[in-house]
Motif scaffolding. Sequence first.
Motif: not given
Length: 228
Positions: A36-37, A42-43, A150-152, A142-143
């Motif tokens: 998720g990074h 970034v954008l 995703t990170y989890g 939501a994001i």
Amino acid sequence: MTDTRPTYLAHVHTSTPLVEKALDYAFQELADDASGHDRHHVLRVYKMAQRLAKAESLDLEIVELIAALHDIQDFKFTGDEMSGAREAERWLLEQNAPPDLASLVASNVAGISFKGAGTPTNPLTSEGMCVQDADRLDAMGAIGIARCFTYGGARARAIHDPEVAVAHHSTTEQYLKHQGTSINHFHEKLLLLKDRMNTEAAKRMAEDRHDFMESYLRRFSEEWEAQS
């Protein structure tokens, strides 16, 4: 004249050639991220930071550089709070950026990330505050929900376990070592962000994203207990 820019930068406004190089560098460095990074994060942060910077009448190049480089050598993955700042400064100096600019961007990169509910915060310039707000907004709504899970998954965290208590950390070391669950992460970080915004525009946007997360958690609880 042929456009030689990478396709992923084709529709991105950059105030200077150095900013374009910084984005390209970040996109390449984060190309394989699955936590998720990634470059899309970034954008989003970059575009939101631009929006906030314009509302605050701030130096756009500085804001864009901090946003472009804010997740390079992220401390969550290196275990070193200053790894991102050192890399940002090294890269900028390698591009022949003025030392004062490189130092300013690096000091802000060092203070952007959330490092635990009770950890001391590093001072930021107004430009850094815009990027911090943009980064935090991307961890909400939501994001933010999508990125949380995703990170989890990338960290092998359980989705939820009612027997695992929520933890609030007073040091970065505690924050990094804590495993926890993805649902607990809402209470350990995401739901705390609304009250930690710097700019007025971000505060307004955070209210809506916060409400969305609370609504989601209520529905999650109902479905977890087979009530809905």
